[in-house]
Design a protein around this motif. Structure first.
Motif, short mmCIF file in Angstrom:
data_model
loop_
_atom_site.label_atom_id
_atom_site.label_comp_id
_atom_site.label_asym_id
_atom_site.label_seq_id
_atom_site.Cartn_x
_atom_site.Cartn_y
_atom_site.Cartn_z
N CYS A 65 -3.09 4.91 2.18
CA CYS A 65 -2.47 5.29 3.45
C CYS A 65 -3.34 4.91 4.64
N MET A 66 -4.64 5.10 4.52
CA MET A 66 -5.54 4.76 5.63
C MET A 66 -5.53 3.25 5.90
N PHE A 67 -5.60 2.46 4.83
CA PHE A 67 -5.54 1.01 5.01
C PHE A 67 -4.17 0.58 5.53
N GLY A 68 -3.11 1.28 5.13
CA GLY A 68 -1.78 0.96 5.63
C GLY A 68 -1.69 1.13 7.13
N ALA A 69 -2.27 2.22 7.64
CA ALA A 69 -2.29 2.44 9.09
C ALA A 69 -3.06 1.33 9.79
N LEU A 70 -4.15 0.87 9.17
CA LEU A 70 -4.97 -0.19 9.75
C LEU A 70 -4.20 -1.52 9.81
N LEU A 103 0.82 -1.20 0.00
CA LEU A 103 0.00 0.00 0.00
C LEU A 103 0.86 1.26 0.00
N LEU A 104 1.96 1.21 0.76
CA LEU A 104 2.86 2.37 0.81
C LEU A 104 3.43 2.67 -0.57
N ASP A 105 3.89 1.64 -1.27
CA ASP A 105 4.55 1.87 -2.56
C ASP A 105 3.58 2.29 -3.66
N ILE A 106 2.31 1.91 -3.55
CA ILE A 106 1.34 2.43 -4.52
C ILE A 106 1.30 3.95 -4.44
N ALA A 107 1.22 4.47 -3.22
CA ALA A 107 1.15 5.92 -3.04
C ALA A 107 2.51 6.60 -3.28
N PHE A 108 3.57 6.02 -2.69
CA PHE A 108 4.89 6.66 -2.75
C PHE A 108 5.42 6.73 -4.17
N TYR A 109 5.38 5.61 -4.89
CA TYR A 109 5.90 5.61 -6.26
C TYR A 109 4.91 6.21 -7.24
N GLY A 110 3.63 6.17 -6.89
CA GLY A 110 2.67 6.87 -7.75
C GLY A 110 2.98 8.34 -7.84
N ILE A 111 3.47 8.90 -6.73
CA ILE A 111 3.87 10.31 -6.71
C ILE A 111 5.25 10.50 -7.34
N ASN A 112 6.22 9.68 -6.93
CA ASN A 112 7.61 9.96 -7.29
C ASN A 112 8.02 9.47 -8.68
N LEU A 113 7.29 8.51 -9.24
CA LEU A 113 7.60 8.11 -10.61
C LEU A 113 6.87 8.99 -11.63
N ASN A 114 6.02 9.85 -11.14
CA ASN A 114 5.29 10.75 -12.02
C ASN A 114 5.42 12.19 -11.52
N GLN A 115 6.67 12.59 -11.30
CA GLN A 115 6.92 13.90 -10.73
C GLN A 115 6.57 15.04 -11.68
N ASN A 116 6.34 14.70 -12.97
CA ASN A 116 6.01 15.77 -13.90
C ASN A 116 4.74 16.52 -13.49
N VAL A 117 3.82 15.81 -12.81
CA VAL A 117 2.60 16.47 -12.32
C VAL A 117 2.95 17.51 -11.28
N VAL A 118 3.86 17.15 -10.38
CA VAL A 118 4.27 18.08 -9.33
C VAL A 118 5.11 19.19 -9.91
N LEU A 119 6.05 18.83 -10.79
CA LEU A 119 6.92 19.84 -11.40
C LEU A 119 6.10 20.86 -12.19
#
Length: 569
Positions: A525-530, A358-374
């Protein structure tokens, strides 16, 4: 059960040299620990370096192969996901090998694979192959690179956990994992420096020279790899491991009549004698002669024989062998399945796997597609000359890394032995979810400054949270003999999440929008905490001692049942 407490006291006494406190904070390292950090940490440095430079490299290949046009979507996805696909293979394979063959026999081989794959990547013949074939060529060798990078996860985790002082184990693991932050930072920095060197050439219209830029950027990663290869290949066994082997030898000699390995070897010799037909008149070794020979052994010969028993890879009967031999003995797949068939053990593996996934879905979803943030902060390189576009992308990458990556890792290093892994993981999931919710809900209305601040906090709590602890947990919660494979399975599940996110993010963001994707990450993230609630706090936790106690309890229960059955008869 009567002797379990004395055995436990003996075990603690034997390891007290390694566990005693030197009075310094856990994050203050000795020279031996710094050396271990350098040897084991380079794999994670290269992991982040190779993973995150693929974004600027992909942009460079646009200019080298496609005249500035976008790469074919399917081939770009294959090239970017290649390292993660290989990582899954490496984590499973090297994780099992670490337990089945031993750490020393395997460690260093994954780094050799990284070096080989990097060199092969540099040989991509952009001048002779078609553009599409070049991307396929590059993607194939990035899969091989991923196998080596993935293998480093269970290997370095096991090596470090086996050697670390119990009170500093989490800190050492966090230190090693923090090299991901430095790898990402170095990747952006090297890209900026190389681009500055090529500025005049590229600005003069020689855009094809970008071919040299991406090869240099990738080739730089060979420097730390070669620098630590020899140390990995020659890394000796830990003092803790050697001490444990010596103690087990002494235990065997003190109770030789109950030694299961001796019985197995005697049975093997007897079987050989029965299957060999002696010729008439040939003298044979009688039982009395064997006993006479055994009784005439000197103390040195007995000690040597005991050492040989440890060095040989003999299958051990779990039901009767000495407990200390079992918990350190090399594990086989069948024993792994038997151990995790119990819910109390399986729930730990389930917790580490699902949380990392679950962590890597969110973490890499953001960091492998940084063009959205940039794009949001104006560093997506959407305008200007080819050189300006590449330089902006690299500058944006280093801003993102400096804002949240490195500070988050070191917040974990400084507090992991104080706050504990479970607390850090739960609060990391919850607070990362909070900032994902803010970004998702206000994606189109946040100012540039507000967006940067929210994204920096998001990155901070990813790393001062689950991104660090999901690596630490499998190395601390599982016993030594199952640690490598269990860590490899957990890490492989994480990479599966990264692959899903990398392949699905662009498609989903076009269909349902980026804010909706961020809400999906929030849910992860919510399910990860659970699911973290399945895991115990592992600060000061000794899984080998717990395994030993479980074996003693099972034997006592079996003996009691046998005695009760005998009395009933």
């Amino acid at each position: 059960m009567a002797d379990s407490q004395p055995q436990r006291q003996t075990r603690v006494s034997d390891l007290e040299d390694f566990e005693r406190s030197d009075g310094r904070p856990a994050f203050v390292l000795t020279m031996a620990e710094v050396k271990l950090l350098g040897i084991a940490g380079v794999g994670f440095f290269l992991d982040a370096y190779d993973l995150f430079i693929i974004n600027p490299v992909a942009t460079m290949l646009q200019y080298r192969l496609y005249g500035g046009q976008h790469l074919p979507a399917n081939l770009e996805g294959f090239m970017k996901a290649g390292a993660n696909i290989g990582s899954v293979i490496g984590q499973f394979g090297f994780g099992y090998a670490a337990d089945a063959l031993g750490r020393k026999a395997v460690y260093g081989k994954e780094l050799m694979l990284i070096i080989l794959a990097t060199i092969l990547t540099l040989t991509t013949p952009t001048g002779s192959l078609s553009p599409n074939s070049c991307l396929i060529y590059l993607g194939v060798f990035r899969i091989l690179l991923g196998v080596g990078v993935g293998g480093d996860y269970p290997m370095s985790a096991s090596i470090t956990s086996d050697r670390a002082n119990l009170r500093k184990r989490g800190t050492m693991l966090a230190y090693i994992f923090s090299n991901q932050g430095w790898g990402s930072f170095a990747g952006s920095l090297v890209t900026i420096i190389v681009l500055l060197c090529y500025k005049s050439t590229m600005e003069a219209g020689h855009t094809s020279k970008v071919d040299g830029v991406w090869r240099i950027i990738i080739g730089v990663s060979l420097i730390p790899a070669f620098a630590t290869l020899y140390q990995r290949l020659t890394l000796p066994e830990s003092t803790r491991y050697i001490k444990d082997q010596q103690r087990k030898t002494a235990d065997h000699e003190a109770d030789a009549s109950e030694d299961e390995i001796t019985k197995l070897k005697a049975a093997q010799r007897a079987e050989e004698m029965r299957t060999t037909t002696p010729t008439p008149g040939t003298p044979t070794t009688t039982e009395s002669e064997s006993k006479t020979r055994a009784g005439s052994e000197t103390g040195d010969e007995k000690e040597k024989r005991g050492s040989e028993k440890i060095e040989e890879d003999v299958d051990v009967d779990v039901s009767t062998a000495p407990v200390d031999l079992i918990i350190k003995n090399k594990a086989h797949f069948k024993e792994f399945l038997v151990y995790f068939s119990e819910w109390r053990h399986f729930k730990l593996l389930l917790g580490t796997c699902v949380c990392w996934f679950l962590l890597d879905i969110a973490f890499y979803g953001i960091n492998l597609n940084q063009n959205v943030v940039l794009q949001q902060i104006g560093y997506d390189g959407s305008s200007g000359s080819p050189w300006n576009r590449l330089f902006k992308i690299s500058t944006g990458g280093i801003i993102i890394t400096a804002l949240g990556f490195v500070p988050g890792y070191y917040a974990s290093v400084l507090t992991i032995e104080i706050l504990g892994r479970k607390w850090i993981q739960i609060q990391g999931f919850l607070l990362a979810g909070l900032f994902l919710a803010i970004l998702a809900g206000c994606f189109h209305t946040l100012s540039k400054v507000a967006f940067i601040v929210c994204f920096a906090f998001l990155q901070f709590f990813f790393n001062f949270g689950a991104n660090t602890t999901t690596y630490c947990y499998p190395a601390e919660v599982f016993p030594t003999r199952f640690r490598g494979f269990a860590h490899g399975i957990s890490a492989a599940m994480g990479k599966c999440g990264a692959i899903i996110s990398a392949l699905a993010f662009n498609t989903l963001s076009k269909k349902i929008g980026t804010p909706a994707c961020l809400w999906i990450f929030f849910g992860c993230c919510m399910f990860g905490a659970l699911f973290t609630l399945l895991l115990p706090e592992v600060k000061g936790y000794d899984p080998d001692e717990i395994l030993a106690e479980e074996i003693r309890v099972k034997r006592a229960e079996k003996a009691a049942a046998t005695l009760a059955a005998a009395r009933a008869d």
